[in-house]
Write a protein that holds these residues in place. Structure first.
Motif, PDB file in Angstrom:
ATOM      1  N   VAL B 202       0.837  -1.205   0.000  1.00 31.26           N
ATOM      2  CA  VAL B 202       0.000   0.000   0.000  1.00 31.26           C
ATOM      3  C   VAL B 202       0.868   1.249   0.000  1.00 31.26           C
ATOM      4  O   VAL B 202       0.601   2.209  -0.711  1.00 31.26           O
ATOM      5  N   ARG B 207      -1.567   2.892  -6.780  1.00 30.47           N
ATOM      6  CA  ARG B 207      -2.925   2.406  -6.547  1.00 30.47           C
ATOM      7  C   ARG B 207      -2.834   0.972  -6.060  1.00 30.47           C
ATOM      8  O   ARG B 207      -1.978   0.216  -6.522  1.00 30.47           O
ATOM      9  N   CYS B 208      -3.664   0.621  -5.113  1.00 28.69           N
ATOM     10  CA  CYS B 208      -3.627  -0.729  -4.559  1.00 28.69           C
ATOM     11  C   CYS B 208      -5.038  -1.306  -4.576  1.00 28.69           C
ATOM     12  O   CYS B 208      -5.956  -0.725  -3.996  1.00 28.69           O
ATOM     13  N   THR B 219     -10.626  -0.782  -3.465  1.00 32.80           N
ATOM     14  CA  THR B 219      -9.327  -0.136  -3.417  1.00 32.80           C
ATOM     15  C   THR B 219      -8.855  -0.114  -1.975  1.00 32.80           C
ATOM     16  O   THR B 219      -9.664   0.125  -1.071  1.00 32.80           O
ATOM     17  N   THR B 221      -6.436   1.631   0.847  1.00 34.28           N
ATOM     18  CA  THR B 221      -5.565   2.756   1.175  1.00 34.28           C
ATOM     19  C   THR B 221      -5.045   2.549   2.581  1.00 34.28           C
ATOM     20  O   THR B 221      -5.561   1.717   3.327  1.00 34.28           O
ATOM     21  N   GLU B 222      -4.003   3.307   2.950  1.00 38.87           N
ATOM     22  CA  GLU B 222      -3.362   3.045   4.225  1.00 38.87           C
ATOM     23  C   GLU B 222      -4.313   3.276   5.393  1.00 38.87           C
ATOM     24  O   GLU B 222      -4.334   2.505   6.352  1.00 38.87           O
TER      25      GLU B 222
END
Lengths: 294, 243
Positions: B202, B207-208, B219, B221-222
Motif C-alpha cells: 500500500v 494504486r492498490c 481499493t 488505502t493506508e
C-alpha cells in the motif's frame, strides 16, 4: 598383461559408444521432454546412408551421414513433434513410436529386410602397436571421436548463448520462455545435436559390425534409455556416464564370466542394473525430477 | 493511454475458475498493487498476462501499448517488453548468476551484447557482482530475489510484473527489494505488484486493489487498511498481512 590392456581399451571403446547413445537421447529428453524412440531409427537411417555413400571418400561419407541424420532429426521434430508441443508426454511417446515404425518399414520397403554387409572402413579393422601392445584402430577411433564430441558439446553448452538457453530449458522450460528463450529454436537445436551424435554413432556402429539391417537402431535406443534411467532422469552428464559404465560392464562380464555362462552376459548385465536401481532408484548421478514441459 | 491494459481477464484450469473478470490499467512510471488472500487469483492473473500458463483457458483482453498479448507465446510477450518475476523467483539453480542474467537478454541480444549488458547489470547489483560465477541455487533468498529482478530487467521491459517479491525475506531485505521496485518506477517502467505484505504494498503503490475470488472488489488505502485486513484475512493472518 597385454590382454588386460586390450580388454580395458575394448571396454572403454564400447563404453564410449554407449555414452554417445545415452547423451544424444538424454539431450532431447532433458530439453524437449520427449522420450524419443525414433532416435534408434535415426541411427538406423544413418547406417543405410553410409551404405549408399560407402564408395565415396571417407570424409564425404561421414559428413554426408551426419548431415543426413541431422536433417532427418530436424524433420522429425518439425513434422511429428512441433504440432504436439502442448500435448502430454504420453502422446509424444506414441508419436515417437509412430515415427520409428514408419522409418523402419520404409527401410524394409526400400532396402529389404535382409541383413546386408557394408564395405566401409575396413582399413580401421586392423591394429596398431602401442608400446608393444596391439590395439584395434577402431577402438582408438571410437574413444577419440567420443571424447572430441563430448568436449565440443560441453564447450557449446557453456560458451554459447544457445547452449546456456538449452541448459536453462532443461531446468525450467516455462521460465526460460518467460525470459524470451524461443522454445522451437531450443528444441530444434537439441534435435540437431542429437542428430549429429546419432550420425556419428551410426558410422561407428556400422564399421564395428560390418553389417546393417532395419532393426539396427533397436539396441542403441534401448541402451540409451537404460543409461538415462541409471544415470538419473534429467541429467545429461549422468546419462552419458551411465552409458559409459554399461559399456564397460558389458565387456567386463564378457571377459570375467566363465565361458559356459558367457552367452548369458546380457542377463547378468541387466541384473546388475536392476541391483543398481534398487539401491538408487533416482539413478546414480540424478535426484532431480523431470519438470513440466513447455 | 496506459502502457498495460487488462480488461475482463478470465483464467480457468479445467472447471476451476481462478480469475473471473479482472480489469485494471498500469501506466509508465506507476506501481499498481494487487493484494488479497491466497487463492484470490493474483498469481494466475500475472502468469496469464505474461503467457506462462499454457494449460489454462484464457479469455478477455490484455494490451501492451494497444497491442493485444493474450494467447501469444511467452517468448514473444517477453520480447515485446512485458516480463514477469514469478512466484518463488524460479532462478535456474545449476546456472551461474551471470548465466541467469544472460538468459534475460535472450529476446534481443547476441551473446557478446548480452555479456556487456550482464556486466552493466552487475554494477547495479553489488550483492550479485561479488561472485558472478556462483550457481543461482546457492544464493540466499534475498540474493535470489535481487537476481530474479535483475534477470527480468535484462530483457529491458516496459512492464514488469512482480509476484510476491517479499516472500520469505527478512524485513531489512524486504525494504531493499521495495526500494529497488521504486527505482524501476522512477526509470519509467510500469510495475504491477502482487503482494501478501499489504502494508508495504500500500505504501509503495500508486494504486492498490484488493482481489478476492478472481476479481478486484475494492481499493485499499493506508487509512482503511485495518478494515481491509479484517475483511480479507481474518485475525490469524492479519499480523502477516500488515508486516
Amino acid at each position: 598383461m597385454t590382454e588386460t590392456i586390450q580388454d580395458v581399451v575394448n571396454a572403454v571403446s564400447l563404453g564410449s559408444l554407449y555414452a554417445l547413445f545415452g547423451c544424444g537421447l538424454a539431450l532431447v529428453l532433458g530439453t524437449a521432454r520427449i522420450a524419443n524412440f525414433a532416435y534408434g531409427a535415426a541411427i538406423m537411417v544413418g547406417a543405410y546412408l553410409l551404405f549408399l555413400l560407402a564408395d565415396l571418400p571417407w570424409p564425404v561419407v561421414v559428413l554426408g551421414v551426419v548431415l543426413g541424420v541431422v536433417a532427418l532429426s530436424l524433420a522429425i521434430d518439425g513434422v511429428a513433434f512441433r504440432p504436439l508441443r502442448e500435448a502430454d508426454p504420453t502422446t509424444l511417446l506414441v508419436a515417437s513410436f509412430a515415427v520409428s515404425v514408419l522409418l523402419t518399414n520404409l527401410a524394409i520397403a526400400i532396402a529389404g529386410a535382409r541383413t546386408k554387409g557394408v564395405d566401409f572402413g575396413s582399413s580401421l579393422l586392423g591394429s596398431v602397436d602401442v608400446g608393444g601392445v596391439s590395439i584395434a584402430k577402431l577402438d582408438l577411433l571410437t574413444i577419440a571421436l567420443t571424447a572430441a564430441t563430448l568436449l565440443t558439446l560441453t564447450v557449446f553448452l557453456r560458451r554459447t548463448l544457445l547452449g546456456v538457453q538449452l541448459r536453462a530449458a532443461a531446468e525450467d522450460f516455462t521460465m526460460a520462455r518467460l525470459l524470451g528463450v524461443n522454445a522451437n529454436r531450443v528444441i530444434a537445436a537439441a534435435f540437431a545435436i542429437s542428430g549429429v551424435i546419432a550420425g556419428l554413432a551410426a558410422v561407428l556402429l556400422t564399421v564395428r559390425s560390418g553389417t546393417l539391417s532395419p532393426d539396427l537402431g533397436v539396441q542403441p535406443v534401448l541402451i540409451a534409455f537404460i543409461a538415462i534411467v541409471v544415470g538419473g532422469m534429467g541429467s545429461l552428464a549422468g546419462a552419458t556416464a551411465a552409458g559409459f559404465l554399461i559399456g564397460c560392464l558389458s565387456v567386463a562380464l564378457e571377459v570375467l564370466l566363465p565361458p559356459d555362462l558367457r552367452p548369458y552376459r546380457d542377463a547378468f548385465l541387466f541384473s546388475l542394473i536392476i541391483v543398481i536401481l534398487l539401491g538408487r532408484p533416482q539413478g546414480l548421478f540424478g535426484g532431480q525430477q523431470v519438470g513440466a514441459r513447455v | 493511454m496506459a502502457t498495460l491494459t487488462v480488461s475482463d481477464l478470465c483464467v480457468s484450469y479445467g472447471s476451476v475458475e481462478a480469475v473471473r473478470g479482472l480489469s485494471f490499467e498500469c501506466s509508465a512510471g506507476e506501481v499498481v498493487a494487487l493484494v488479497g488472500p491466497n487463492g484470490a487469483g493474483k498469481s494466475s492473473a500475472l502468469l496469464a498476462i505474461a503467457g506462462g500458463n499454457r494449460d489454462a483457458r484464457l479469455s478477455g483482453r490484455v494490451e501492451l501499448d494497444g497491442e493485444p498479448l493474450l494467447g501469444r507465446a511467452p517468448e514473444r510477450i517477453s520480447a515485446d517488453g512485458l516480463v514477469l518475476v514469478p512466484e518463488r523467483r524460479r532462478i535456474f539453480p545449476a546456472l551461474s548468476i551471470a548465466e541467469n542474467l544472460l538468459l534475460g537478454a535472450s529476446g534481443w541480444a547476441r551473446r557478446s551484447q548480452g555479456l556487456v549488458a550482464v556486466e552493466e547489470m552487475l554494477m547495479r547489483f553489488p550483492a550479485l557482482a561479488a561472485a558472478p560465477d556462483r550457481p543461482g541455487g546457492l544464493l540466499s533468498g534475498g540474493q535470489q530475489q535481487q537476481l530474479a529482478i535483475a534477470r527480468a530487467l535484462m530483457a529491458r521491459p516496459r512492464v514488469l510484473l512482480l509476484d510476491e517479491p517479499s516472500l520469505g525475506l527478512a524485513p531489512e531485505m524486504v525494504k531493499r527489494v521495495f526500494a529497488l521496485i521504486a527505482d524501476q518506477r522512477r526509470g519509467g517502467i510500469a510495475v504491477v505488484l502482487v503482494e501478501q505484505a499489504v502494508l508495504g504494498a500500500v505504501r509503495l503503490a500508486d494504486r492498490c486493489f484488493a482481489m478476492r475470488k478472481g476479481r478486484i472488489d475494492g481499493t485499499v488505502t493506508e487509512d482503511r487498511l485495518g478494515r481491509f485486513v479484517d475483511a480479507y484475512f481474518g485475525e490469524v493472518d492479519a499480523v502477516e498481512a500488515v508486516r
